[in-house]
Motif scaffolding. Structure first.
Motif, PDB file in Angstrom:
ATOM      1  N   ARG A   1      -6.377  -9.149 -14.140  1.00 46.98           N
ATOM      2  CA  ARG A   1      -7.725  -8.597 -14.293  1.00 46.98           C
ATOM      3  C   ARG A   1      -8.408  -9.271 -15.479  1.00 46.98           C
ATOM      4  O   ARG A   1      -7.789  -9.492 -16.520  1.00 46.98           O
ATOM      5  CB  ARG A   1      -7.665  -7.092 -14.521  1.00 46.98           C
ATOM      6  N   LEU A   2      -9.678  -9.577 -15.315  1.00 48.53           N
ATOM      7  CA  LEU A   2     -10.443 -10.257 -16.350  1.00 48.53           C
ATOM      8  C   LEU A   2     -11.485  -9.299 -16.909  1.00 48.53           C
ATOM      9  O   LEU A   2     -12.211  -8.648 -16.159  1.00 48.53           O
ATOM     10  CB  LEU A   2     -11.124 -11.487 -15.741  1.00 48.53           C
ATOM     11  N   ASP A   3     -11.550  -9.203 -18.234  1.00 46.79           N
ATOM     12  CA  ASP A   3     -12.570  -8.379 -18.868  1.00 46.79           C
ATOM     13  C   ASP A   3     -13.920  -9.081 -18.818  1.00 46.79           C
ATOM     14  O   ASP A   3     -14.003 -10.314 -18.921  1.00 46.79           O
ATOM     15  CB  ASP A   3     -12.201  -8.101 -20.325  1.00 46.79           C
ATOM     16  N   PRO A   4     -15.002  -8.333 -18.673  1.00 43.56           N
ATOM     17  CA  PRO A   4     -16.324  -8.969 -18.612  1.00 43.56           C
ATOM     18  C   PRO A   4     -16.704  -9.621 -19.941  1.00 43.56           C
ATOM     19  O   PRO A   4     -16.307  -9.160 -21.019  1.00 43.56           O
ATOM     20  CB  PRO A   4     -17.260  -7.811 -18.283  1.00 43.56           C
ATOM     21  N   TRP A   5     -17.444 -10.702 -19.863  1.00 38.55           N
ATOM     22  CA  TRP A   5     -17.925 -11.405 -21.054  1.00 38.55           C
ATOM     23  C   TRP A   5     -19.452 -11.351 -21.178  1.00 38.55           C
ATOM     24  O   TRP A   5     -19.999 -11.625 -22.225  1.00 38.55           O
ATOM     25  CB  TRP A   5     -17.469 -12.862 -21.027  1.00 38.55           C
TER      26      TRP A   5
ATOM     27  N   ARG B   1       1.155 -21.478  -6.662  1.00 38.82           N
ATOM     28  CA  ARG B   1       1.001 -22.229  -7.914  1.00 38.82           C
ATOM     29  C   ARG B   1      -0.304 -21.885  -8.629  1.00 38.82           C
ATOM     30  O   ARG B   1      -0.669 -22.553  -9.598  1.00 38.82           O
ATOM     31  CB  ARG B   1       1.052 -23.726  -7.620  1.00 38.82           C
ATOM     32  N   ALA B   2      -0.989 -20.863  -8.161  1.00 38.06           N
ATOM     33  CA  ALA B   2      -2.335 -20.579  -8.660  1.00 38.06           C
ATOM     34  C   ALA B   2      -2.361 -19.412  -9.633  1.00 38.06           C
ATOM     35  O   ALA B   2      -1.674 -18.402  -9.437  1.00 38.06           O
ATOM     36  CB  ALA B   2      -3.269 -20.284  -7.490  1.00 38.06           C
ATOM     37  N   ARG B   3      -3.168 -19.580 -10.678  1.00 34.26           N
ATOM     38  CA  ARG B   3      -3.508 -18.472 -11.571  1.00 34.26           C
ATOM     39  C   ARG B   3      -4.891 -17.973 -11.168  1.00 34.26           C
ATOM     40  O   ARG B   3      -5.871 -18.718 -11.227  1.00 34.26           O
ATOM     41  CB  ARG B   3      -3.500 -18.915 -13.036  1.00 34.26           C
ATOM     42  N   VAL B   4      -4.934 -16.729 -10.753  1.00 28.39           N
ATOM     43  CA  VAL B   4      -6.151 -16.141 -10.195  1.00 28.39           C
ATOM     44  C   VAL B   4      -6.580 -14.963 -11.050  1.00 28.39           C
ATOM     45  O   VAL B   4      -5.757 -14.100 -11.387  1.00 28.39           O
ATOM     46  CB  VAL B   4      -5.916 -15.678  -8.741  1.00 28.39           C
ATOM     47  N   ALA B   5      -7.844 -14.931 -11.421  1.00 23.91           N
ATOM     48  CA  ALA B   5      -8.392 -13.793 -12.164  1.00 23.91           C
ATOM     49  C   ALA B   5      -9.330 -13.003 -11.259  1.00 23.91           C
ATOM     50  O   ALA B   5      -9.938 -13.555 -10.338  1.00 23.91           O
ATOM     51  CB  ALA B   5      -9.142 -14.266 -13.399  1.00 23.91           C
ATOM     52  N   VAL B   6      -9.442 -11.717 -11.530  1.00 25.56           N
ATOM     53  CA  VAL B   6     -10.340 -10.833 -10.779  1.00 25.56           C
ATOM     54  C   VAL B   6     -11.300 -10.176 -11.754  1.00 25.56           C
ATOM     55  O   VAL B   6     -10.871  -9.523 -12.720  1.00 25.56           O
ATOM     56  CB  VAL B   6      -9.554  -9.751 -10.013  1.00 25.56           C
ATOM     57  N   LEU B   7     -12.587 -10.367 -11.511  1.00 30.15           N
ATOM     58  CA  LEU B   7     -13.629  -9.750 -12.325  1.00 30.15           C
ATOM     59  C   LEU B   7     -14.360  -8.739 -11.454  1.00 30.15           C
ATOM     60  O   LEU B   7     -15.140  -9.104 -10.582  1.00 30.15           O
ATOM     61  CB  LEU B   7     -14.602 -10.815 -12.836  1.00 30.15           C
ATOM     62  N   ALA B   8     -14.100  -7.461 -11.669  1.00 35.33           N
ATOM     63  CA  ALA B   8     -14.710  -6.408 -10.846  1.00 35.33           C
ATOM     64  C   ALA B   8     -15.930  -5.782 -11.516  1.00 35.33           C
ATOM     65  O   ALA B   8     -16.723  -5.111 -10.861  1.00 35.33           O
ATOM     66  CB  ALA B   8     -13.679  -5.327 -10.538  1.00 35.33           C
ATOM     67  N   ASP B   9     -16.059  -5.987 -12.828  1.00 33.61           N
ATOM     68  CA  ASP B   9     -17.154  -5.410 -13.609  1.00 33.61           C
ATOM     69  C   ASP B   9     -17.873  -6.556 -14.310  1.00 33.61           C
ATOM     70  O   ASP B   9     -17.266  -7.288 -15.102  1.00 33.61           O
ATOM     71  CB  ASP B   9     -16.596  -4.417 -14.631  1.00 33.61           C
ATOM     72  N   ALA B  10     -19.163  -6.740 -14.026  1.00 30.10           N
ATOM     73  CA  ALA B  10     -19.913  -7.848 -14.618  1.00 30.10           C
ATOM     74  C   ALA B  10     -20.188  -7.642 -16.099  1.00 30.10           C
ATOM     75  O   ALA B  10     -20.520  -8.596 -16.809  1.00 30.10           O
ATOM     76  CB  ALA B  10     -21.225  -8.053 -13.873  1.00 30.10           C
TER      77      ALA B  10
END
Length: 454
Positions: free
Chosen positions: A282-286, A243-252
């Motif tokens: 995948r999450l883009d860096p902010w 039931r989880a939405r998980v993001a991955v941030l590999a680049d700060a």
């Protein structure tokens, strides 16, 4: 421990003496303590043993050994902030954390060390010397909760409290293989709250971190930013990957690029969530280099105020690396500092917006593994700003909780931590996700503490 106490299998005094034997053997190498009073802690252990014998224990932490970082006030214990140039402040009252632990019957073993003003990510201090990793004395502990990390990894009892304004709990976590939590802003009451500062657990397991949070997170009116009581009981079993939405941030998006082996360990952890049914994206860096540089300048200027208040002799005793770091900001105009403050608010805004759609965000804790213990920063003596905290500092500025748990090792055996951040105020959710991964990670990602304790 509490189960053993209740069953009369062993007593708090016996546990205390066993822990003291570990400290006696390892402390000459590790250098984790600033203040260590075994006589006082043994007396407290004896009182706890009597309470358990009388059926009057104060709760599950009664008789459990704990340490506190030296910047957490304990009545009558001087606080030098890890700095040889500072005249230590001697507090006349405990911090809220200290009061909660004493009320719970925990056995406070002493106060653990930190680097100068807590502004290094290592165990290098002008006052205390070098604190070393129990996993390998050649490696850093990380910082600024260096002594707390060394005590946790070194087996000085199960519970240790550190503080964190940009990664100071989580960086020792990743470089020592620990389970940690940087709580939400205001979750753990402080006697000196300020922008980004939090206090939280460094332990070997997520459940131990949760047990400590049950006690130290109780509200206290001395912290004007403290949150209301948490309705849940810090149960860590509620994470359902399906039931989880998980993001991955590999680049700060800023600072040092992520090491290949670190990135692979995080990717492997993300695969574990995906294979268990989680929706993983995948999450883009902010973050940007400019935002991180402005945060660094803001901290330099803040610490320069403390440095400038010292006399010339005292300033000469401050760690040379910190002398150089703070004096670079001495001519910063007020208008520039206001720009830096605006950047901090942008970090907060961007972090909350980027992570809000997800139950948990996975990332490295730091872009590199442990470095030599003698280095003040991951690159040695040169000035690279805060190029290693692009993954951790955003959650201090946003006030969001972020846990860590070990996720693997480099080829030469250095631990690699996984950071799991949650939505604002969802400390239990962050710990639950970390607990799920702790239980489902590959055997090769688990720290074999017995091999280091022998």
């Amino acid at each position: 421990m509490s189960q053993g106490y209740a069953a009369r299998d062993f007593s708090p005094t016996e546990v205390h003496d066993a822990v003291q034997s570990v400290i006696a053997r390892r402390e000459p190498t590790l250098n984790a303590f600033w203040q260590h009073d075994a006589v006082a802690s043994k007396a407290a252990a004896g009182e706890s043993a009597q309470r358990w014998a009388d059926g009057a224990a104060r709760g599950p932490l009664d008789g459990v050994p704990v340490t506190l970082k030296e910047n957490i006030a304990r009545r009558g214990v001087p606080m030098p902030a890890g700095n040889a140039g500072v005249t230590p402040v001697e507090p006349t009252q405990n911090a809220p954390i200290t009061d909660r632990l004493e009320e719970a019957g925990a056995i406070i073993l002493g106060s653990t060390v930190m680097p100068d003003w807590g502004m290094l990510s290592s165990g290098v201090s002008s006052r205390h010397g070098i604190t070393r990793s129990p996993l390998n004395p050649a490696w850093t502990t990380g910082g600024s909760s260096s002594g707390a990390g060394a005590a946790a990894a070194g087996g000085y009892g199960p519970l240790h409290v550190g503080t964190d304004i940009g990664g100071s709990i989580r960086l020792p976590g990743t470089w020592l293989g620990l389970a940690t939590l940087k709580p939400s802003d205001g979750r753990v009451p402080l006697d000196n709250p300020y922008l980004g500062r939090a206090a939280g657990p460094l332990t070997r397991t997520i459940d131990d971190a949760a047990a400590l949070m049950r006690v130290i997170s109780q509200p206290d009116p001395r912290d004007w930013a403290s949150l209301p009581p948490l309705e849940s009981d810090w149960q860590t079993t509620g994470f359902d990957p399906c039931r989880a939405r998980v993001a991955v941030l590999a680049d700060a998006g800023c600072g040092i690029p992520t090491d290949t082996q670190v990135r692979q360990a995080i990717d492997n952890a993300a695969d574990a969530f995906r294979e268990a049914g989680a929706t993983v994206v995948r999450l883009d860096p902010w973050m940007t280099p400019e935002l991180l540089a402005d945060l660094d300048l803001f901290w330099r200027a803040r610490s320069y105020v403390d440095f400038a208040a010292l006399d010339e002799s005292a300033r000469s005793r401050v760690l040379p690396f910190i002398q150089r770091w703070v004096t670079s900001a001495k001519d910063t105009p007020g208008t520039r500092l206001m720009e830096c403050y605006g950047s901090i608010n942008r970090i907060r805004e961007r972090t909350v917006a980027a992570t809000q759609p997800f139950d948990v965000v996975l990332s490295p804790v730091a872009p590199m593994a442990a470095f030599p213990a003698e280095w003040p920063m991951p690159w040695g003596e040169t000035d690279e700003g805060m190029a290693h905290i692009g993954f951790t500092a955003p959650y201090n500025m946003s006030g969001q909780p972020a846990a860590t748990v070990n996720a693997g090792f480099t080829d030469d055996g250095r631990p690699i931590g996984l950071q799991l951040s949650g939505r604002r105020f969802d400390d239990v959710g962050a710990l639950a996700a970390a607990s799920w991964y702790e239980q489902h990670r590959p055997a090769g990602a688990t720290v074999d503490w017995r091999s280091y304790d022998s």
